[in-house]
Enzyme design. Structure first.
Site, PDB file in Angstrom:
ATOM      1  N   SER A 247       0.837  -1.206   0.000  1.00  0.00           N
ATOM      2  CA  SER A 247       0.000   0.000   0.000  1.00  0.00           C
ATOM      3  C   SER A 247       0.864   1.245   0.000  1.00  0.00           C
ATOM      4  O   SER A 247       2.092   1.168  -0.004  1.00  0.00           O
ATOM      5  CB  SER A 247      -0.926  -0.005   1.215  1.00  0.00           C
ATOM      6  OG  SER A 247      -0.166   0.216   2.380  1.00  0.00           O
ATOM      7  N   LYS A 248       0.194   2.374   0.011  1.00  0.00           N
ATOM      8  CA  LYS A 248       0.850   3.690  -0.049  1.00  0.00           C
ATOM      9  C   LYS A 248       2.016   3.813   0.920  1.00  0.00           C
ATOM     10  O   LYS A 248       3.045   4.406   0.596  1.00  0.00           O
ATOM     11  CB  LYS A 248      -0.174   4.793   0.299  1.00  0.00           C
ATOM     12  CG  LYS A 248      -0.909   5.302  -0.927  1.00  0.00           C
ATOM     13  CD  LYS A 248      -0.257   6.578  -1.461  1.00  0.00           C
ATOM     14  CE  LYS A 248      -0.855   7.012  -2.772  1.00  0.00           C
ATOM     15  NZ  LYS A 248       0.139   7.024  -3.841  1.00  0.00           N
ATOM     16  N   ARG A 249       1.840   3.290   2.118  1.00  0.00           N
ATOM     17  CA  ARG A 249       2.884   3.526   3.119  1.00  0.00           C
ATOM     18  C   ARG A 249       4.191   2.803   2.803  1.00  0.00           C
ATOM     19  O   ARG A 249       5.188   2.985   3.479  1.00  0.00           O
ATOM     20  CB  ARG A 249       2.369   3.178   4.524  1.00  0.00           C
ATOM     21  CG  ARG A 249       2.160   1.718   4.746  1.00  0.00           C
ATOM     22  CD  ARG A 249       1.353   1.439   6.003  1.00  0.00           C
ATOM     23  NE  ARG A 249       0.838   0.092   5.953  1.00  0.00           N
ATOM     24  CZ  ARG A 249       1.532  -0.976   6.324  1.00  0.00           C
ATOM     25  NH1 ARG A 249       2.749  -0.847   6.805  1.00  0.00           N
ATOM     26  NH2 ARG A 249       1.006  -2.180   6.218  1.00  0.00           N
ATOM     27  N   GLU A 257       4.089   7.899 -10.102  1.00  0.00           N
ATOM     28  CA  GLU A 257       5.100   8.295  -9.123  1.00  0.00           C
ATOM     29  C   GLU A 257       6.450   7.637  -9.403  1.00  0.00           C
ATOM     30  O   GLU A 257       7.491   8.255  -9.218  1.00  0.00           O
ATOM     31  CB  GLU A 257       4.642   7.929  -7.707  1.00  0.00           C
ATOM     32  CG  GLU A 257       3.617   8.886  -7.149  1.00  0.00           C
ATOM     33  CD  GLU A 257       3.064   8.390  -5.813  1.00  0.00           C
ATOM     34  OE1 GLU A 257       3.830   8.250  -4.860  1.00  0.00           O
ATOM     35  OE2 GLU A 257       1.850   8.112  -5.762  1.00  0.00           O
TER      36      GLU A 257
END
Ligand code: GLU
Length: 492
Positions: A247-249, A257
């Site tokens: 995930s994003k973290r 990105e």
């Protein structure tokens, strides 16, 4: 070929920016199609109007293009095909495989709360399942817009052979009468997905593991329609280092990105292909062409694939070093333009860049790292502490039995001599420079570590840099003198 032709699709929902998992699905479908000389279709599943994210569609298309995954048909947009799904829902109502549900949102919410309270599995309680078509007419006449639900068989099982998971069995008792068509006339994912896969003559569905649980519903729908289902291939999950869901973290997960951080599409496709697929137990580097040649569903993993960012960075560095210096500079320029501090004047000097580029290319893992590795070549002055500047000198002082404080005058003298040498150097090339400075170091009674360490920090502001004499030669006389003078000033 003809009827046997492989036809696959990538069917993203524009509910967010495409992440690694989405594009790995796209890549595997594309590789499968190209390997078999089949057709790769792009279909945007945009029927969930509420969850639509502005710009996601464009990001999906541009990420696919960036990675070189070209499509043969589409993009089809489900939002432009609503009559097709409405017609299909009507057919199922007529054949008795579906029914109208008039339950209000309030009632459904209340039902859900009750299920949670009683720790029951979620799902529609089938209140409207037994209403007769005559009753439907009555309600419809009252102006109540119903949803259309699928009538799941109350007994039995659905079995299928997933090409990765093997035999899978679901009991119908665990499935609820899911919605096919919402009150606003939009289909749910399930209905539109099946109608389209049939309409587009999809032969293989390669998709994320999370859809496995939907597959029995889909197969029941195929049966209800009297359609032949495709082969299902549920791809292994992508996990973070700690084996949790990626995930994003865990750093950048949207593909845009990765591009912004200076990863190359070649490295991304290579790396992503190995998330759940392998050719053998050791080969790691593959061009897209090689992946097309070797890709096979048989070599897909059954267990989750670990996303290892360090490996991606390493791989990206390997790709960066495959380019000529000119190509590397061409790729690095936009990143440098973006990342170097505003004090550095633009446009950047391409010839100057070409001189330092081989040393940067050796070290950079991403194009986003280039500015950090090369900035000292461009900055008007470099910034550092006196600690690292004097470190080697203090060691030399101690070796010579002097107090640590003696390091400063020693360094000042060395800097003065170095400035003289720079001014007088006939040839400003690495080799003669090295000769001259080695001799000078000996003359001053300094170790190479202390003398060169001092020069390195004074000239670059850092303790690790490209080889010192290449650096001096590239920086040029003027910059070197300014920086050595600044170092001397710092010390006195
Ligand atoms: N729209 C679904 C998604 O975003 C497609 C799943 C499927 O391939 O069936 O993942």
């Amino acid at each position: 070929m003809g009827a046997d032709m492989v036809r696959v699709r990538f069917a993203p929902s524009p509910t967010g920016f495409p992440h690694i998992g989405n594009l790995r699905t796209a890549l595997f479908n594309w590789l499968f199609a190209r390997h078999h000389g089949g057709v790769f279709i792009l279909r945007i599943e945009d029927t969930d109007v509420a969850r639509k994210v502005e710009g996601a569609e464009e990001a999906i298309l541009s990420s696919l293009r960036w990675m070189g995954l070209d499509w043969d048909e589409g993009p089809y947009f489900q939002s432009e095909r609503l009559p097709l799904y409405q017609e299909a829902a009507r057919g199922l109502l007529e054949s008795g495989h579906a029914y109208h549900c008039f339950c209000s949102t309030e009632r459904l919410n209340e039902m859900r709360r009750e299920q949670i309270r009683r720790k029951m599995p979620p799902g529609y309680d089938r209140l409207c399942r037994s209403l007769s078509p005559a009753h439907w007419e009555e309600r419809l006449a009252q102006g109540i817009t119903p949803v259309v639900r699928f009538r799941i068989p109350l007994e039995g099982q659905t079995r299928f052979n997933d090409l990765v998971k093997g035999q899978v069995t679901f009991n119908h008792s665990t499935l609820d009468d899911f919605v096919l068509l919402k009150a606003d006339g939009f289909p749910t994912y399930h209905l539109a997905n099946i109608v389209d896969d049939h309409d587009m003559r999809i032969t293989h569905v390669l998709r994320a593991d999370e859809w496995l649980a939907s597959t029995p519903r889909h197969l029941l729908l195929y049966q209800a329609f009297g359609y032949e289902p495709p082969q299902f291939v549920h791809l292994p999950m992508i996990l973070a280092d700690d084996r949790s869901k990626l995930s994003k973290r865990h750093g950048a997960v949207s593909v845009t990105e990765f591009e912004e951080q200076g990863f190359l599409p070649q490295a991304m496709t290579n790396f992503m292909a190995l998330l759940g697929w392998s050719m053998d137990d050791h080969t790691e580097m593959f061009t897209l062409k090689e992946l097309v040649r070797y890709f096979s569903v048989e070599r897909l993993a059954r267990t989750g694939a670990i996303f290892n960012r360090e490996k991606l960075e390493w791989m990206n560095g390997v790709y960066l070093r495959k380019f000529t210096v000119e190509e590397f500079v061409g790729m690095a320029l936009p990143y440098l333009g973006r990342d170097l501090p505003p004090s550095v004047s633009r446009p950047l000097d391409r010839d100057y860049l070409l001189q330092m580029a081989p040393f940067i290319q050796e070290r950079a893992r991403t194009l986003g790292e280039v500015a950090g590795l090369a900035d000292f070549f461009f900055l008007a002055e470099v910034d550092y502490e006196t600690g690292p500047l004097l470190k080697g000198m203090e060691k030399d002082a101690r070796k010579q039995g002097k107090a640590a404080a003696e390091a400063t005058p020693m360094a000042v003298q060395a800097l003065d001599k170095a400035m003289e040498a720079i001014q007088q150097a006939a040839e400003f090339e690495p080799e003669p420079l090295e000769h001259g400075f080695r001799a000078l170091g000996e003359e001053l009674g300094l170790s190479a570590g202390a003398f060169f360490g001092l020069l390195r920090v004074a000239l670059t502001g850092r303790t690790a840099s490209p080889p010192l004499f290449n650096t001096i030669s590239i920086l040029g006389r003027g910059r070197c003198l300014t920086r050595l003078k600044a170092a001397r000033k710092k010390l006195s």
